[in-house]
Scaffold this active site. Structure first.
Site, PDB file in Angstrom:
ATOM      1  N   GLY A   7       0.824  -1.204   0.000  1.00  0.00           N
ATOM      2  CA  GLY A   7       0.000   0.000   0.000  1.00  0.00           C
ATOM      3  C   GLY A   7       0.853   1.245   0.000  1.00  0.00           C
ATOM      4  O   GLY A   7       1.441   1.603   1.026  1.00  0.00           O
ATOM      5  N   MET A  11       0.016   8.032   2.917  1.00  0.00           N
ATOM      6  CA  MET A  11       0.831   7.730   4.096  1.00  0.00           C
ATOM      7  C   MET A  11       1.862   6.657   3.787  1.00  0.00           C
ATOM      8  O   MET A  11       3.043   6.783   4.126  1.00  0.00           O
ATOM      9  CB  MET A  11      -0.070   7.278   5.244  1.00  0.00           C
ATOM     10  CG  MET A  11      -0.839   8.389   5.922  1.00  0.00           C
ATOM     11  SD  MET A  11       0.122   9.314   7.140  1.00  0.00           S
ATOM     12  CE  MET A  11       0.109   8.169   8.510  1.00  0.00           C
ATOM     13  N   GLY A  12       1.418   5.565   3.158  1.00  0.00           N
ATOM     14  CA  GLY A  12       2.309   4.442   2.926  1.00  0.00           C
ATOM     15  C   GLY A  12       3.524   4.799   2.094  1.00  0.00           C
ATOM     16  O   GLY A  12       4.643   4.338   2.368  1.00  0.00           O
ATOM     17  N   SER A 121       0.425   8.495  13.465  1.00  0.00           N
ATOM     18  CA  SER A 121       0.013   9.884  13.320  1.00  0.00           C
ATOM     19  C   SER A 121       1.180  10.690  12.773  1.00  0.00           C
ATOM     20  O   SER A 121       2.307  10.541  13.225  1.00  0.00           O
ATOM     21  CB  SER A 121      -0.435  10.462  14.668  1.00  0.00           C
ATOM     22  OG  SER A 121      -0.841  11.807  14.523  1.00  0.00           O
ATOM     23  N   LYS A 171      -4.528   5.102  19.270  1.00  0.00           N
ATOM     24  CA  LYS A 171      -4.642   6.028  18.131  1.00  0.00           C
ATOM     25  C   LYS A 171      -6.081   6.521  17.978  1.00  0.00           C
ATOM     26  O   LYS A 171      -6.323   7.694  17.640  1.00  0.00           O
ATOM     27  CB  LYS A 171      -4.186   5.324  16.850  1.00  0.00           C
ATOM     28  CG  LYS A 171      -4.366   6.127  15.562  1.00  0.00           C
ATOM     29  CD  LYS A 171      -3.613   7.456  15.596  1.00  0.00           C
ATOM     30  CE  LYS A 171      -3.424   8.080  14.231  1.00  0.00           C
ATOM     31  NZ  LYS A 171      -4.578   8.124  13.355  1.00  0.00           N
ATOM     32  N   HIS A 174      -6.596   9.137  20.528  1.00  0.00           N
ATOM     33  CA  HIS A 174      -5.808  10.284  20.049  1.00  0.00           C
ATOM     34  C   HIS A 174      -6.627  11.103  19.056  1.00  0.00           C
ATOM     35  O   HIS A 174      -6.707  12.331  19.136  1.00  0.00           O
ATOM     36  CB  HIS A 174      -4.525   9.751  19.407  1.00  0.00           C
ATOM     37  CG  HIS A 174      -3.795  10.702  18.503  1.00  0.00           C
ATOM     38  ND1 HIS A 174      -4.212  10.979  17.215  1.00  0.00           N
ATOM     39  CD2 HIS A 174      -2.657  11.424  18.692  1.00  0.00           C
ATOM     40  CE1 HIS A 174      -3.368  11.825  16.652  1.00  0.00           C
ATOM     41  NE2 HIS A 174      -2.424  12.112  17.520  1.00  0.00           N
ATOM     42  N   ASN A 175      -7.274  10.419  18.091  1.00  0.00           N
ATOM     43  CA  ASN A 175      -8.047  11.139  17.084  1.00  0.00           C
ATOM     44  C   ASN A 175      -9.314  11.745  17.672  1.00  0.00           C
ATOM     45  O   ASN A 175      -9.752  12.815  17.230  1.00  0.00           O
ATOM     46  CB  ASN A 175      -8.392  10.200  15.931  1.00  0.00           C
ATOM     47  CG  ASN A 175      -7.231  10.017  14.969  1.00  0.00           C
ATOM     48  OD1 ASN A 175      -6.074  10.103  15.374  1.00  0.00           O
ATOM     49  ND2 ASN A 175      -7.518   9.755  13.718  1.00  0.00           N
ATOM     50  N   GLU A 178      -8.236  14.859  19.196  1.00  0.00           N
ATOM     51  CA  GLU A 178      -7.970  15.797  18.094  1.00  0.00           C
ATOM     52  C   GLU A 178      -9.259  16.491  17.643  1.00  0.00           C
ATOM     53  O   GLU A 178      -9.274  17.696  17.395  1.00  0.00           O
ATOM     54  CB  GLU A 178      -7.339  15.027  16.939  1.00  0.00           C
ATOM     55  CG  GLU A 178      -7.067  15.821  15.680  1.00  0.00           C
ATOM     56  CD  GLU A 178      -6.603  14.906  14.567  1.00  0.00           C
ATOM     57  OE1 GLU A 178      -7.327  14.770  13.568  1.00  0.00           O
ATOM     58  OE2 GLU A 178      -5.522  14.304  14.712  1.00  0.00           O
ATOM     59  N   TYR A 179     -10.359  15.720  17.554  1.00  0.00           N
ATOM     60  CA  TYR A 179     -11.646  16.307  17.184  1.00  0.00           C
ATOM     61  C   TYR A 179     -12.019  17.427  18.150  1.00  0.00           C
ATOM     62  O   TYR A 179     -12.453  18.513  17.750  1.00  0.00           O
ATOM     63  CB  TYR A 179     -12.748  15.241  17.226  1.00  0.00           C
ATOM     64  CG  TYR A 179     -12.905  14.393  15.990  1.00  0.00           C
ATOM     65  CD1 TYR A 179     -11.797  13.885  15.308  1.00  0.00           C
ATOM     66  CD2 TYR A 179     -14.164  14.057  15.513  1.00  0.00           C
ATOM     67  CE1 TYR A 179     -11.938  13.089  14.196  1.00  0.00           C
ATOM     68  CE2 TYR A 179     -14.319  13.249  14.396  1.00  0.00           C
ATOM     69  CZ  TYR A 179     -13.206  12.775  13.738  1.00  0.00           C
ATOM     70  OH  TYR A 179     -13.359  11.983  12.643  1.00  0.00           O
ATOM     71  N   ARG A 271     -19.567  17.955  13.309  1.00  0.00           N
ATOM     72  CA  ARG A 271     -19.136  17.615  11.950  1.00  0.00           C
ATOM     73  C   ARG A 271     -20.328  17.121  11.132  1.00  0.00           C
ATOM     74  O   ARG A 271     -20.473  17.473   9.961  1.00  0.00           O
ATOM     75  CB  ARG A 271     -18.032  16.559  11.986  1.00  0.00           C
ATOM     76  CG  ARG A 271     -16.750  17.094  12.611  1.00  0.00           C
ATOM     77  CD  ARG A 271     -15.567  16.209  12.327  1.00  0.00           C
ATOM     78  NE  ARG A 271     -14.359  16.762  12.938  1.00  0.00           N
ATOM     79  CZ  ARG A 271     -13.133  16.403  12.609  1.00  0.00           C
ATOM     80  NH1 ARG A 271     -12.937  15.506  11.666  1.00  0.00           N
ATOM     81  NH2 ARG A 271     -12.097  16.945  13.212  1.00  0.00           N
TER      82      ARG A 271
END
Length: 302
Positions: A7, A11-12, A121, A171, A174-175, A178-179, A271
């Site tokens: 992939g 990111m990959g 991240s 993670k 973490h997100n 972040e929101y 959102r």
């Protein structure tokens, strides 16, 4: 170390590049060969089928998957298992649900295969500043990955968070955080914009100021400063905000665990709200105010 990367998306690709630049031998497979060729031109090794990919990796193999969560990951793991040997390690570095990690690890364990999950991240900046990496799985897997993690992450930027699923769980939270942080900044700047002082205020300068020793300083504020420098009032951006799976999964966990998380939950709801330009709920609220109090309503199209 030698590592296989499946992939080469946004990111990959950059993670593979960082590994190559760090001196690792990176074998790559991607559905579209153009990306694989591109990495090969930068020092990686291209493969054009999963069979070739596996055959060129030396046992015990380490395979890092960077694919969209869910079915794509499961399908690739299913194809790989028939070609791998006992002791080989599969790492899911995408944004998978931690419950999927637990299921996969149990299935692979019966075949003698190791599985680890890595919450990553860093976004588009990871190539230059590194990727904060949260790892779940057996200690043996983490130790095998350590050379790659030392290259991918900035100093002190990777952690063995616990058993399988722990990396993606951390993670996910973490997100969710972040929101909430993003929503707080958004509401604060909205208040500044609506104030008597907003018209003549440079929001980029305010964001820069708050990053100079303030208790609300952060990388998100640095990004806000950049965004305001590009478009001072963000007039070129539609007020429509997407969400990722982690935000929803965080709220699901708050409900499942019975933990109060109103800020994270409301930031996700906001959102959703941003996408409904003709929100029925708002129309009903206006109608009810008119019905009980005779308050004026604005007709559609006015």
């Amino acid at each position: 170390m030698q590592i296989g990367m499946i992939g080469l998306g946004r990111m990959g690709m950059n993670m593979a590049r960082r590994l190559v630049q760090g001196g690792h031998e990176v074998l790559a497979f991607n559905r579209s060969p153009a990306k694989t060729d591109q990495l090969a031109a930068e020092g990686g090794l291209a493969t054009y089928s999963l069979k070739e990919f596996v055959s060129r990796l030396e046992p015990p193999r380490t395979i890092w998957i960077m694919l969209p969560a869910g079915t794509p990951v499961d399908e690739h793991i299913k194809q790989l298992t028939g070609m791998l040997d006992r002791g080989d390690l599969i790492v899911d570095g995408g944004n998978s649900n931690f419950k999927d990690d637990i299921r996969r690890a149990e299935q692979l364990k019966t075949m003698g295969l190791l599985y680890a999950d890595a919450g990553v991240s860093g976004g588009i900046w990871g190539l230059t500043v590194g990727y904060c990496t949260m790892v779940g799985g057996p200690a043996e897997a983490y130790e095998r990955l350590r050379p790659a993690l030392d290259t991918l992450a900035p100093p002190e930027g990777h952690l063995h968070c616990g058993a399988v699923g722990a990396g993606h769980f951390v993670k996910m939270i973490h997100n969710g955080i972040e929101y909430g942080m993003m929503q707080a900044y958004a509401e604060g700047f909205a208040l500044l914009e609506a104030s008597p002082y907003g018209k003549g205020m440079d929001f980029g300068e305010v964001a820069h100021l708050w990053n100079q020793g303030s208790v609300v300083r952060s990388w998100l504020l640095e990004l806000a400063e950049t965004a305001f420098a590009q478009d001072g009032r963000l007039e070129g951006i539609a007020p429509y905000v997407e969400d990722s799976g982690e935000g929803r999964w965080t709220v699901d966990q708050a409900v499942e665990l019975g933990v109060s998380a109103p800020v994270l939950t409301l930031s996700l709801m906001e959102r959703f709200r941003s996408r409904d330009e003709g929100a029925f709920a708002d129309r009903l609220l206006a109608a009810l105010r008119n019905q009980f109090g005779g308050h004026a309503i604005k007709k559609s199209g006015e």
